[in-house]
Enzyme design. Structure first.
Site, PDB file in Angstrom:
ATOM      1  CG  HIS A   1      -0.478 -13.968  17.554  1.00  0.00           C
ATOM      2  ND1 HIS A   1      -0.925 -14.766  18.546  1.00  0.00           N
ATOM      3  CD2 HIS A   1      -1.424 -13.039  17.355  1.00  0.00           C
ATOM      4  CE1 HIS A   1      -2.100 -14.339  18.957  1.00  0.00           C
ATOM      5  NE2 HIS A   1      -2.423 -13.293  18.245  1.00  0.00           N
TER       6      HIS A   1
ATOM      7  NE  ARG B   1      -6.312  -2.991   8.734  1.00  0.00           N
ATOM      8  CZ  ARG B   1      -5.441  -2.602   7.798  1.00  0.00           C
ATOM      9  NH1 ARG B   1      -4.254  -2.166   8.146  1.00  0.00           N
ATOM     10  NH2 ARG B   1      -5.764  -2.666   6.531  1.00  0.00           N
TER      11      ARG B   1
ATOM     12  NE  ARG C   1     -10.964  -1.527  10.971  1.00  0.00           N
ATOM     13  CZ  ARG C   1     -10.344  -2.343  10.139  1.00  0.00           C
ATOM     14  NH1 ARG C   1     -10.525  -2.243   8.833  1.00  0.00           N
ATOM     15  NH2 ARG C   1      -9.527  -3.260  10.592  1.00  0.00           N
TER      16      ARG C   1
ATOM     17  CD  GLU D   1     -14.594  -2.268   5.134  1.00  0.00           C
ATOM     18  OE1 GLU D   1     -13.438  -2.665   5.017  1.00  0.00           O
ATOM     19  OE2 GLU D   1     -15.265  -2.424   6.170  1.00  0.00           O
TER      20      GLU D   1
ATOM     21  CG  ASN E   1      -7.495  -3.842   1.505  1.00  0.00           C
ATOM     22  OD1 ASN E   1      -7.045  -3.400   0.455  1.00  0.00           O
ATOM     23  ND2 ASN E   1      -6.930  -3.638   2.676  1.00  0.00           N
ATOM     24  CG  ASP E   2     -13.221  -6.108   3.590  1.00  0.00           C
ATOM     25  OD1 ASP E   2     -13.121  -7.324   3.386  1.00  0.00           O
ATOM     26  OD2 ASP E   2     -12.885  -5.558   4.653  1.00  0.00           O
TER      27      ASP E   2
ATOM     28  NE  ARG F   1      -8.956  -8.506   2.942  1.00  0.00           N
ATOM     29  CZ  ARG F   1      -9.079  -7.468   3.754  1.00  0.00           C
ATOM     30  NH1 ARG F   1     -10.264  -6.935   3.980  1.00  0.00           N
ATOM     31  NH2 ARG F   1      -8.035  -6.939   4.342  1.00  0.00           N
TER      32      ARG F   1
ATOM     33  CB  CYS G   1      -8.009   3.435   4.382  1.00  0.00           C
ATOM     34  SG  CYS G   1      -9.503   2.497   4.729  1.00  0.00           S
TER      35      CYS G   1
HETATM   36  C1  PEP Z   1     -10.220  -2.502   3.582  1.00  0.00           C
HETATM   37  O1  PEP Z   1     -11.067  -3.383   3.634  1.00  0.00           O
HETATM   38  O2  PEP Z   1      -9.844  -1.968   2.514  1.00  0.00           O
HETATM   39  C2  PEP Z   1      -9.559  -2.032   4.798  1.00  0.00           C
HETATM   40  C3  PEP Z   1      -8.774  -0.991   4.773  1.00  0.00           C
HETATM   41  O3  PEP Z   1      -9.749  -2.717   5.940  1.00  0.00           O
HETATM   42  P1  PEP Z   1      -9.073  -4.131   6.269  1.00  0.00           P
HETATM   43  O4  PEP Z   1      -7.985  -4.382   5.269  1.00  0.00           O
HETATM   44  O5  PEP Z   1      -8.580  -4.019   7.662  1.00  0.00           O
HETATM   45  O6  PEP Z   1     -10.245  -5.043   6.119  1.00  0.00           O
HETATM   46 MG    MG Z   2     -11.962  -3.944   5.513  1.00  0.00          MG
END
Ligand code: PEP
Ligand code: MG
Length: 591
Positions: free
Chosen positions: A193, A300, A336, A435, A458-459, A469, A506
């Site tokens: 938070h 998000r 999303r 992802e 990212n995932d 990660r 993204c």
């Molecule tokens: C990702 O996984 O790249 C993504 C954009 O979603 P988050 O970072 O919210 O998992």
């Molecule tokens: Mg993700």
């Protein structure tokens, strides 16, 4: 020699400042046994301390509400709820009456018990709740012991980088953002938070630094880079020079924001690129627009759920989605659906503790199992389609059946809206976040059921490389330029082109200059980045030729190692972009 500590980025920006070590701990509570007749007095004192804490939290909540908005102010809800939680209150009162403990001691015992119980579950969302619990505990204990409220950090007028084991929302909101310009913690996650609050207050922050607290020294110079998640203690002249250049450049862009936001995102040889924003909160939409976003590539929605005691209502969701859609008329807004699990566990879902939450009950899997959560979200999104170009983005899709099932649910909800005479537009689009390697390898099948793809690097990087990660210790292994990742990006791009659907990226890779260069070279149509990065990415896009990016991407596809991939890209981008002045762990560690 400077000392470099790498953690996880939590809030953008670069700060040069002096380290200030922030110690906030529960005070030592003396063990006193009460006389029989004192028990009720202590019970009263306990309730009075609760009342006072409620008032104090209310004041802080009001302050945040005025500065940032009511949505952000809800960050204090969990603490307010805990103050009245039966387990907390009755447990403490029982210890006072039955064990004849002082109010402070009884409360401390009870909180310790709850903490121990929660720690055993060891999932990050619960750890975030522990952080709230600790914040509350310190406040109530200090009150009971007649000590001043914690966190009133006196400013000495210098630019300060606060170093702490962890922080809390109430500590952050009490800091003077003119002087506290950096936050660096051993613990915490991007979804803590206090980290969300730091982003809203635009205070750069890095979390997960593991042992910074032990190795930093009060008063020493430091540079904090909240974009790449790094803090440099006692920086050398060269470090100072690299980061000064970067900081000056960012400041220049901030100065040029208005002008830059009107310029097109187009490469030197005239290839237009869609640059969209990633949002964590609806309140960020205005800032994203000022920063030149051409729509929202990732909204998000977990802010509606995390830290709440109950499921979010349809109307509240609708208002949030509508607000973002109306901020971007005639532009795509990708909403999303809830990406819960992994590192986000709302209490009300009573999610079981899992050995591997990132490989567990997460994202679309949770939504499809819990329709009482999912249906109101789909309905709220459908209602928002009346106000803009809405795209529904499904996280962590692995299987065609998941998309098919969501289409069915949407059909049912559309029928219900029609029946109720509630307006919506059926022109919305439905697509998947790519992802996982499963989704990337199976993209051709998925493309037959999706209107678009967005690649969540990212995932995708985490699952391809089997590197968590959120684990700062493995940060050096988390490399989006690994050949296996590059090949999957290429595969998904090729499939999308063949299927005639849009593909965007993204993940944070899109905000890295070499990342953007590679992605555009691989014919990705659109990039979506955290809104503060938009000017920087636009500058990068405007400084190279798409033909050079394509040539470099072809070479990168044949490169045998991550290092070779990065080298091909650095060579391809050449002197067009001063990589050292730009962000990114990967570009800063170039040879
Ligand atoms: C990702 O996984 O790249 C993504 C954009 O979603 P988050 O970072 O919210 O998992
Ligand atoms: Mg993700």
């Amino acid at each position: 020699m400077s000392r470099v500590h790498d953690g996880l980025p939590a809030s953008e920006g670069i700060t040069f400042g002096r380290v200030r070590i922030l110690e906030w701990e529960a005070p030592d509570v003396p063990h006193l046994t009460l006389d029989q007749d004192q028990a009720e007095v202590e019970v009263e004192r306990f309730h009075a301390a609760r009342d006072w804490s409620r008032e104090r939290l209310g004041e802080l909540q009001e302050k945040v509400s005025q500065r940032l908005g009511s949505m952000e102010a809800r960050i204090f809800d969990p603490q307010l709820l805990m103050l009245d939680d039966v387990e907390v209150v009755e447990g403490t009162v029982r210890y006072i009456r039955e064990n004849r403990l002082s109010a402070a001691r009884a409360f401390q015992w009870r909180m310790l018990e709850l903490q121990t119980r929660w720690v055993r579950t060891a999932n990050p969302m619960v750890l975030d709740r522990l952080n709230d619990l600790e914040d509350l505990q310190i406040r109530v204990l200090r009150r009971l012991m007649g000590l001043p409220d914690a966190g009133e950090v006196a400013s000495d007028g210098e630019i300060t980088i606060m170093v702490a084991r962890n922080l809390t929302p109430t500590l952050v909101v009490q800091m003077d953002p003119d002087h506290v310009r950096g936050l660096a913690t051993d613990q915490g996650t991007r979804t803590s938070h206090w980290a969300i609050l730091a982003r809203s207050l635009e205070i750069p922050a890095v979390v997960g630094l593991v042992d910074l607290y032990r190795s930093a020294t009060e008063g020493e110079d430091a540079i904090l880079d909240g974009r790449i998640g790094r803090i440099i203690l006692d920086p050398t002249e060269r470090d100072q020079d690299v980061y000064r250049r970067r900081q000056i450049r960012i400041q220049e862009w901030e100065g040029e924001l208005v002008q830059l936001s009107q310029e097109d995102a187009v490469t030197l040889d005239g290839q237009p690129v869609s640059l969209r924003a990633n949002l964590d909160l609806p309140g960020e939409a205005g800032r994203a627009l000022e920063h030149g976003a051409e729509g929202v590539g990732l909204f998000r929605t977990e802010f509606l759920v995390v830290g709440r005691s109950g499921m979010p209502g349809e109307e509240e969701q609708y208002q949030a989605y509508k607000h973002v859609a109306e901020t971007f008329p005639n532009r795509a807004v990708f909403i999303r659906t809830f990406d819960l699990g992994g590192d986000k566990f709302p209490m009300f879902l009573h999610m079981p503790a899992e050995e591997n939450p990132f490989l567990g009950w997460r994202a679309i899997r949770v939504c499809l199992d819990r329709l009482e959560l999912f249906r109101p979200q789909l309905r709220a999104i459908l209602r928002a389609t009346a106000h803009g170009d809405i795209r529904i983005l499904l996280p962590l899709v692995n299987d065609v059946e998941e998309v098919v099932r969501v289409r069915e649910l949407l059909g049912e909800e559309e029928a219900a809206l029609k029946r109720d005479g509630i307006p919506f537009s059926s022109g919305y689009k439905l697509g998947a976040l790519i992802e996982t390697p499963a989704a990337a390898l199976d993209a051709a099948e998925l493309a037959r059921h999706c209107d678009f793809f967005s690649i969540g690097t990212n995932d995708l990087v985490q699952y391809t490389l089997a590197v968590d990660r959120t684990n700062a210790r493995l940060a050096h292994l988390y490399n989006p330029f690994h050949p296996s990742v590059v090949r999957q990006l290429h595969q998904v791009s090729r499939v999308s082109r063949a299927a005639g659907i849009e593909v965007s990226v993204c993940g944070e890779m899109a905000a890295n200059p070499l990342g953007a260069f590679l992605l555009l070279g691989l014919d990705i149509d659109a990039l979506s980045v955290a809104w503060p990065s938009l000017p920087e990415v636009k500058k990068v896009v405007r400084s190279f030729r798409i033909e050079d990016a394509r040539t470099a991407a072809r070479k990168a596809l044949a490169a045998p190692t991550s290092r070779d991939v990065t080298a091909c890209l650095a060579e391809g981008i050449g002197s067009a972009v001063d990589l050292y002045a730009f962000s990114g762990r990967w570009s800063l560690s170039l040879p």
